[in-house]
Design a protein around this motif. Structure first.
Motif, PDB file in Angstrom:
ATOM      1  N   HIS A   3     -10.164 -13.970 -12.586  1.00  0.00           N
ATOM      2  CA  HIS A   3     -10.361 -13.408 -11.255  1.00  0.00           C
ATOM      3  C   HIS A   3     -11.843 -13.487 -10.910  1.00  0.00           C
ATOM      4  CE1 HIS A   3      -6.293 -11.731 -10.934  1.00  0.00           C
ATOM      5  NE2 HIS A   3      -6.419 -11.439 -12.218  1.00  0.00           N
ATOM      6  N   VAL A   4     -12.122 -13.864  -9.662  1.00  0.00           N
ATOM      7  CA  VAL A   4     -13.478 -13.850  -9.121  1.00  0.00           C
ATOM      8  C   VAL A   4     -13.431 -12.976  -7.876  1.00  0.00           C
ATOM      9  CG1 VAL A   4     -15.348 -15.215  -8.146  1.00  0.00           C
ATOM     10  CG2 VAL A   4     -14.027 -16.110 -10.068  1.00  0.00           C
ATOM     11  N   VAL A   5     -14.061 -11.827  -7.944  1.00  0.00           N
ATOM     12  CA  VAL A   5     -13.907 -10.813  -6.897  1.00  0.00           C
ATOM     13  C   VAL A   5     -15.261 -10.487  -6.295  1.00  0.00           C
ATOM     14  CG1 VAL A   5     -13.111  -8.499  -6.347  1.00  0.00           C
ATOM     15  CG2 VAL A   5     -11.885  -9.876  -8.061  1.00  0.00           C
ATOM     16  N   GLU A   6     -15.351 -10.604  -4.981  1.00  0.00           N
ATOM     17  CA  GLU A   6     -16.590 -10.324  -4.263  1.00  0.00           C
ATOM     18  C   GLU A   6     -16.547  -8.934  -3.643  1.00  0.00           C
ATOM     19  OE1 GLU A   6     -16.359 -14.911  -2.697  1.00  0.00           O
ATOM     20  OE2 GLU A   6     -15.165 -13.219  -2.001  1.00  0.00           O
ATOM     21  N   SER A   7     -17.728  -8.392  -3.418  1.00  0.00           N
ATOM     22  CA  SER A   7     -17.854  -7.158  -2.651  1.00  0.00           C
ATOM     23  C   SER A   7     -19.179  -7.196  -1.909  1.00  0.00           C
ATOM     24  CB  SER A   7     -17.761  -5.930  -3.555  1.00  0.00           C
ATOM     25  OG  SER A   7     -18.784  -5.943  -4.520  1.00  0.00           O
ATOM     26  N   GLY A   8     -19.282  -6.348  -0.914  1.00  0.00           N
ATOM     27  CA  GLY A   8     -20.465  -6.342  -0.058  1.00  0.00           C
ATOM     28  C   GLY A   8     -20.151  -7.050   1.243  1.00  0.00           C
ATOM     29  N   GLY A   9     -21.151  -7.423   1.964  1.00  0.00           N
ATOM     30  CA  GLY A   9     -20.945  -8.035   3.261  1.00  0.00           C
ATOM     31  C   GLY A   9     -20.810  -6.976   4.336  1.00  0.00           C
ATOM     32  N   GLY A  10     -20.656  -7.445   5.580  1.00  0.00           N
ATOM     33  CA  GLY A  10     -20.518  -6.536   6.693  1.00  0.00           C
ATOM     34  C   GLY A  10     -21.405  -6.928   7.848  1.00  0.00           C
ATOM     35  N   LEU A  11     -21.635  -5.964   8.713  1.00  0.00           N
ATOM     36  CA  LEU A  11     -22.444  -6.180   9.919  1.00  0.00           C
ATOM     37  C   LEU A  11     -23.824  -5.562   9.722  1.00  0.00           C
ATOM     38  CD1 LEU A  11     -22.761  -6.949  12.936  1.00  0.00           C
ATOM     39  CD2 LEU A  11     -21.768  -4.708  13.476  1.00  0.00           C
ATOM     40  N   VAL A  12     -24.854  -6.314  10.040  1.00  0.00           N
ATOM     41  CA  VAL A  12     -26.220  -5.832   9.896  1.00  0.00           C
ATOM     42  C   VAL A  12     -27.059  -6.375  11.049  1.00  0.00           C
ATOM     43  CG1 VAL A  12     -26.934  -7.754   8.421  1.00  0.00           C
ATOM     44  CG2 VAL A  12     -28.138  -5.575   8.257  1.00  0.00           C
ATOM     45  N   GLN A  13     -28.074  -5.630  11.440  1.00  0.00           N
ATOM     46  CA  GLN A  13     -28.965  -6.076  12.504  1.00  0.00           C
ATOM     47  C   GLN A  13     -29.962  -7.106  11.977  1.00  0.00           C
ATOM     48  OE1 GLN A  13     -30.797  -2.582  14.218  1.00  0.00           O
ATOM     49  NE2 GLN A  13     -29.027  -2.177  15.519  1.00  0.00           N
ATOM     50  N   PRO A  14     -30.471  -7.962  12.837  1.00  0.00           N
ATOM     51  CA  PRO A  14     -31.512  -8.900  12.409  1.00  0.00           C
ATOM     52  C   PRO A  14     -32.675  -8.166  11.756  1.00  0.00           C
ATOM     53  CG  PRO A  14     -30.724  -9.469  14.591  1.00  0.00           C
ATOM     54  CD  PRO A  14     -30.074  -8.167  14.246  1.00  0.00           C
ATOM     55  N   GLY A  15     -33.146  -8.739  10.665  1.00  0.00           N
ATOM     56  CA  GLY A  15     -34.211  -8.113   9.892  1.00  0.00           C
ATOM     57  C   GLY A  15     -33.716  -7.182   8.812  1.00  0.00           C
ATOM     58  N   ASP A 107     -13.837 -24.887 -11.885  1.00  0.00           N
ATOM     59  CA  ASP A 107     -14.339 -24.174 -10.713  1.00  0.00           C
ATOM     60  C   ASP A 107     -13.408 -23.039 -10.309  1.00  0.00           C
ATOM     61  OD1 ASP A 107     -15.206 -27.299  -9.962  1.00  0.00           O
ATOM     62  OD2 ASP A 107     -16.715 -25.768  -9.506  1.00  0.00           O
ATOM     63  N   PHE A 108     -14.016 -21.913  -9.984  1.00  0.00           N
ATOM     64  CA  PHE A 108     -13.281 -20.785  -9.419  1.00  0.00           C
ATOM     65  C   PHE A 108     -14.023 -20.291  -8.186  1.00  0.00           C
ATOM     66  CE2 PHE A 108     -10.078 -20.045 -12.618  1.00  0.00           C
ATOM     67  CZ  PHE A 108     -10.612 -20.634 -13.744  1.00  0.00           C
ATOM     68  N   TRP A 109     -13.237 -19.841  -7.192  1.00  0.00           N
ATOM     69  CA  TRP A 109     -13.810 -19.341  -5.942  1.00  0.00           C
ATOM     70  C   TRP A 109     -13.272 -17.954  -5.632  1.00  0.00           C
ATOM     71  CZ3 TRP A 109     -17.493 -21.978  -3.202  1.00  0.00           C
ATOM     72  CH2 TRP A 109     -17.683 -23.323  -3.522  1.00  0.00           C
ATOM     73  N   GLY A 110     -14.142 -17.138  -5.047  1.00  0.00           N
ATOM     74  CA  GLY A 110     -13.704 -15.868  -4.522  1.00  0.00           C
ATOM     75  C   GLY A 110     -13.026 -16.048  -3.171  1.00  0.00           C
ATOM     76  N   GLN A 111     -12.540 -14.941  -2.633  1.00  0.00           N
ATOM     77  CA  GLN A 111     -11.771 -14.993  -1.394  1.00  0.00           C
ATOM     78  C   GLN A 111     -12.676 -15.072  -0.162  1.00  0.00           C
ATOM     79  OE1 GLN A 111     -12.372 -12.318  -3.152  1.00  0.00           O
ATOM     80  NE2 GLN A 111     -12.834 -10.635  -1.757  1.00  0.00           N
ATOM     81  N   GLY A 112     -13.946 -14.798  -0.326  1.00  0.00           N
ATOM     82  CA  GLY A 112     -14.890 -14.835   0.789  1.00  0.00           C
ATOM     83  C   GLY A 112     -15.118 -13.461   1.384  1.00  0.00           C
ATOM     84  N   THR A 113     -16.348 -13.233   1.820  1.00  0.00           N
ATOM     85  CA  THR A 113     -16.691 -11.976   2.477  1.00  0.00           C
ATOM     86  C   THR A 113     -17.543 -12.301   3.701  1.00  0.00           C
ATOM     87  OG1 THR A 113     -17.637  -9.765   2.166  1.00  0.00           O
ATOM     88  CG2 THR A 113     -18.754 -11.574   1.038  1.00  0.00           C
ATOM     89  N   GLN A 114     -17.245 -11.635   4.800  1.00  0.00           N
ATOM     90  CA  GLN A 114     -17.925 -11.928   6.062  1.00  0.00           C
ATOM     91  C   GLN A 114     -19.276 -11.217   6.117  1.00  0.00           C
ATOM     92  OE1 GLN A 114     -16.862 -13.920   8.829  1.00  0.00           O
ATOM     93  NE2 GLN A 114     -18.981 -13.557   9.507  1.00  0.00           N
ATOM     94  N   VAL A 115     -20.290 -11.968   6.494  1.00  0.00           N
ATOM     95  CA  VAL A 115     -21.607 -11.412   6.783  1.00  0.00           C
ATOM     96  C   VAL A 115     -21.928 -11.748   8.239  1.00  0.00           C
ATOM     97  CG1 VAL A 115     -24.080 -11.554   6.311  1.00  0.00           C
ATOM     98  CG2 VAL A 115     -22.441 -11.550   4.415  1.00  0.00           C
ATOM     99  N   THR A 116     -22.173 -10.711   9.017  1.00  0.00           N
ATOM    100  CA  THR A 116     -22.499 -10.899  10.431  1.00  0.00           C
ATOM    101  C   THR A 116     -23.840 -10.250  10.722  1.00  0.00           C
ATOM    102  OG1 THR A 116     -20.151 -10.878  11.033  1.00  0.00           O
ATOM    103  CG2 THR A 116     -21.749 -10.517  12.800  1.00  0.00           C
ATOM    104  N   VAL A 117     -24.761 -11.041  11.255  1.00  0.00           N
ATOM    105  CA  VAL A 117     -26.088 -10.553  11.596  1.00  0.00           C
ATOM    106  C   VAL A 117     -26.210 -10.581  13.114  1.00  0.00           C
ATOM    107  CG1 VAL A 117     -28.559 -10.787  11.248  1.00  0.00           C
ATOM    108  CG2 VAL A 117     -26.967 -11.530   9.456  1.00  0.00           C
ATOM    109  N   SER A 118     -26.227  -9.403  13.688  1.00  0.00           N
ATOM    110  CA  SER A 118     -26.209  -9.315  15.146  1.00  0.00           C
ATOM    111  C   SER A 118     -26.748  -7.962  15.585  1.00  0.00           C
ATOM    112  CB  SER A 118     -24.787  -9.486  15.670  1.00  0.00           C
ATOM    113  OG  SER A 118     -24.733  -9.292  17.070  1.00  0.00           O
ATOM    114  N   SER A 119     -27.397  -7.963  16.740  1.00  0.00           N
ATOM    115  CA  SER A 119     -27.866  -6.698  17.311  1.00  0.00           C
ATOM    116  C   SER A 119     -26.841  -6.147  18.292  1.00  0.00           C
ATOM    117  CB  SER A 119     -29.213  -6.908  18.015  1.00  0.00           C
ATOM    118  OG  SER A 119     -29.107  -7.936  18.975  1.00  0.00           O
TER     119      SER A 119
END
Length: 119
Positions: A3-15, A107-119
């Motif tokens: 298993h390859v499991v990711e965590s973290g990611g989300g919405l963050v403001q520029p900078g 090779d193994f891949w995680g499911q992916g986590t969204q990172v959004t950088v926006s104000s």
């Protein structure tokens, strides 16, 4: 079963900053490399950073000086500290692991986590 499991990611403001984590588990004999790729809509998946044999690191030019990859060998976990985030960093981030289970590297891949950088 690996298993390859990711965590973290989300919405963050520029900078702003975010930290991604990725843990590999399940019958692993050894880890050759672990790292992060990302894919934005309409773009190909690209390497962000990886760490090979727990020592050598590689970074995309676009993230050098802003992102830092590290690995906890005891936990089979890799981290990506992302600072000074920019809107162009917005993408789905995928963890990649090149592992030895019982034979050649796989090779193994995680499911992916969204990172959004926006104000």
């Amino acid at each position: 079963q690996v298993h390859v499991v990711e965590s973290g990611g989300g919405l963050v403001q520029p900078g702003g900053s975010l930290r991604l984590s990725c843990a590999a588990s399940g019958g692993i004999f050894s880890i050759y490399s672990m790292g992060w790729y990302r894919q934005a809509p309409g773009n190909q998946r690209e390497l962000v950073a990886d760490i090979i044999t727990g020592v050598r690191t590689n970074y995309a030019d676009s993230v050098k000086g802003r992102f830092a990859i590290s690995r906890d060998n005891a936990k089979n976990t890799v981290y990506l500290q992302m600072n000074s985030l920019k809107p162009e960093d917005t993408a789905v981030y995928y963890c990649h692991a090149l592992l030895q289970i019982t034979g050649p590297l796989v090779d193994f891949w995680g499911q992916g986590t969204q990172v959004t950088v926006s104000s």
